[in-house]
Design a protein around this motif. Structure first.
Motif, PDB file in Angstrom:
ATOM      1  N   ARG A  71      86.236  39.389  40.021  1.00 54.98           N
ATOM      2  CA  ARG A  71      85.625  39.088  41.319  1.00 54.98           C
ATOM      3  C   ARG A  71      85.893  40.215  42.312  1.00 54.98           C
ATOM      4  O   ARG A  71      85.020  40.609  43.076  1.00 54.98           O
ATOM      5  CB  ARG A  71      86.212  37.765  41.846  1.00 54.98           C
TER       6      ARG A  71
ATOM      7  N   GLU B 274      83.633  43.129  41.389  1.00 60.23           N
ATOM      8  CA  GLU B 274      82.231  42.793  41.119  1.00 60.23           C
ATOM      9  C   GLU B 274      81.249  43.527  42.042  1.00 60.23           C
ATOM     10  O   GLU B 274      81.553  43.831  43.189  1.00 60.23           O
ATOM     11  CB  GLU B 274      82.046  41.276  41.273  1.00 60.23           C
ATOM     12  N   LYS B 275      80.061  43.790  41.515  1.00 62.98           N
ATOM     13  CA  LYS B 275      78.984  44.417  42.302  1.00 62.98           C
ATOM     14  C   LYS B 275      78.031  43.326  42.800  1.00 62.98           C
ATOM     15  O   LYS B 275      78.026  42.215  42.278  1.00 62.98           O
ATOM     16  CB  LYS B 275      78.229  45.420  41.423  1.00 62.98           C
ATOM     17  N   PRO B 276      77.184  43.644  43.809  1.00 62.58           N
ATOM     18  CA  PRO B 276      76.262  42.639  44.364  1.00 62.58           C
ATOM     19  C   PRO B 276      75.305  42.065  43.317  1.00 62.58           C
ATOM     20  O   PRO B 276      75.047  42.690  42.289  1.00 62.58           O
ATOM     21  CB  PRO B 276      75.478  43.425  45.422  1.00 62.58           C
TER      22      PRO B 276
ATOM     23  N   THR C 141      75.547  38.972  41.748  1.00 62.38           N
ATOM     24  CA  THR C 141      76.082  38.032  40.755  1.00 62.38           C
ATOM     25  C   THR C 141      76.814  36.883  41.451  1.00 62.38           C
ATOM     26  O   THR C 141      77.174  36.981  42.624  1.00 62.38           O
ATOM     27  CB  THR C 141      77.082  38.733  39.815  1.00 62.38           C
TER      28      THR C 141
ATOM     29  N   TYR D 261      80.385  37.790  42.745  1.00 59.88           N
ATOM     30  CA  TYR D 261      80.460  38.641  43.944  1.00 59.88           C
ATOM     31  C   TYR D 261      80.614  37.751  45.178  1.00 59.88           C
ATOM     32  O   TYR D 261      79.827  36.830  45.389  1.00 59.88           O
ATOM     33  CB  TYR D 261      79.178  39.460  44.028  1.00 59.88           C
TER      34      TYR D 261
ATOM     35  N   SER E 265      85.297  40.388  46.947  1.00 62.14           N
ATOM     36  CA  SER E 265      84.643  41.631  46.523  1.00 62.14           C
ATOM     37  C   SER E 265      84.301  42.502  47.733  1.00 62.14           C
ATOM     38  O   SER E 265      84.627  43.701  47.778  1.00 62.14           O
ATOM     39  CB  SER E 265      83.341  41.341  45.762  1.00 62.14           C
TER      40      SER E 265
ATOM     41  N   GLN F 113      86.244  45.963  48.728  1.00 60.73           N
ATOM     42  CA  GLN F 113      85.475  47.184  48.501  1.00 60.73           C
ATOM     43  C   GLN F 113      85.021  47.877  49.781  1.00 60.73           C
ATOM     44  O   GLN F 113      84.539  49.003  49.748  1.00 60.73           O
ATOM     45  CB  GLN F 113      84.271  46.871  47.604  1.00 60.73           C
TER      46      GLN F 113
ATOM     47  N   GLU G 251      75.078  37.199  48.449  1.00 59.12           N
ATOM     48  CA  GLU G 251      75.437  37.987  47.260  1.00 59.12           C
ATOM     49  C   GLU G 251      74.461  39.124  46.976  1.00 59.12           C
ATOM     50  O   GLU G 251      74.705  39.966  46.112  1.00 59.12           O
ATOM     51  CB  GLU G 251      75.600  37.096  46.018  1.00 59.12           C
TER      52      GLU G 251
ATOM     53  N   SER H  92      74.967  44.600  49.714  1.00 58.77           N
ATOM     54  CA  SER H  92      76.060  45.520  49.377  1.00 58.77           C
ATOM     55  C   SER H  92      77.059  45.548  50.534  1.00 58.77           C
ATOM     56  O   SER H  92      76.776  45.027  51.622  1.00 58.77           O
ATOM     57  CB  SER H  92      75.509  46.931  49.150  1.00 58.77           C
TER      58      SER H  92
END
Length: 258
Positions: free
Chosen positions: A138, A141-143, A145, A148, A152, A156, A239, A242
């Motif tokens: 988590r 995680e990238k956007p 999903t 995310y 996250s 980040q 989600e 970015s």
């Protein structure tokens, strides 16, 4: 003498030397001279940290573990902090010095450890360690999903996050019911936000609290102007955004709320 794992402290002692060494090797050793290991237990990871060029400190709330470490790691004795990491002020122990954080983190407080590190990001250029696998995923995680989310985006915003490897339950005593995951966070060169940090946190948390709704609906409590609510970004769900888009969204809200 060995230490009994205590359920109320979320303790699962790592017993695999190879995994311990691998976690010790996740630190890049760049930009700091001190490392703080959280929850060392019986020191299976600690011994590999002590071989490195930096100075290793440990923080341990379990008095039985503290006694074990003092007896078995004599050269560490004056660098054992017998406190709760979530309750200390890092500056009381490290002044303004840069330090990295690592550890096999108790599952029950691992996300709180991350939030505490974010509060002290000016002092923490690097953070590595082992979490419950889904928490580690988590964070990295990238956007786009389901995984995310708040963790996250907030992590980040300030750190480059990398999921490194998965660890099975069998390497612990007692074995947990789930896999674990090891990650590395490296602080961004410029980790200051171009928006108010408290407002950024508020926007992100409010958006994800109703993650199935579009931002137009989930951010109603901000009492935004009709003209801003027509912005295309508000037709999206949280989600889909970015980190950079969340910063941009916060900037738009700040200008609108003034």
């Amino acid at each position: 003498m060995s230490v009994r794992a205590k359920k109320h402290l979320g303790q699962h002692f790592l017993k695999d030397e190879n995994i311990a060494k691998k976690i010790g090797d996740t630190l890049t050793e760049r930009g700091y001279k001190n490392v703080l290991e959280i929850g060392p237990g019986m020191g299976v990871l600690t011994k590999y940290l002590l071989e490195k060029s930096y100075t290793t400190h440990v923080i341990e709330i379990d008095t039985e573990s503290v006694e074990y470490l003092k007896a078995h790691y004599l050269n560490l004795a004056d660098r054992i902090i017998s406190k709760d990491f979530l309750k200390i002020n890092l500056k009381d122990y490290f002044s303004d010095e840069q330090l990295a954080i690592t550890g096999n983190f108790p599952y029950n407080i691992s996300t709180q450890i991350v939030f505490k590190a974010l509060e002290n990001k000016e002092q923490i250029p690097e953070f590595t360690g082992m979490f419950q696998k889904e928490v580690a995923q988590r964070i990295c995680e990238k956007p786009g999903t389901k995984a995310y989310g708040i963790l996250s985006v907030l992590t980040q915003a300030f750190y480059h996050a990398e999921y490194l490897f998965t660890v099975p339950p069998s390497v612990f005593n007692p074995p947990p019911k789930v896999d674990s995951g090891v990650l590395r966070l490296i602080r961004k060169e410029d980790f200051s936000l171009p928006v108010d940090e408290k407002m950024f946190y508020r926007v992100v948390k409010t958006a994800f609290q109703q993650r199935r709704k579009t931002l137009r609906n989930s951010l109603k409590t901000f009492n935004l102007s009709d003209s801003l609510r027509e912005d295309s970004i508000f037709a999206q769900r949280p989600e889909q955004l970015s980190v950079q888009e969340f910063i941009s969204l916060t900037s738009k809200i700040e200008k609108d709320v003034v």
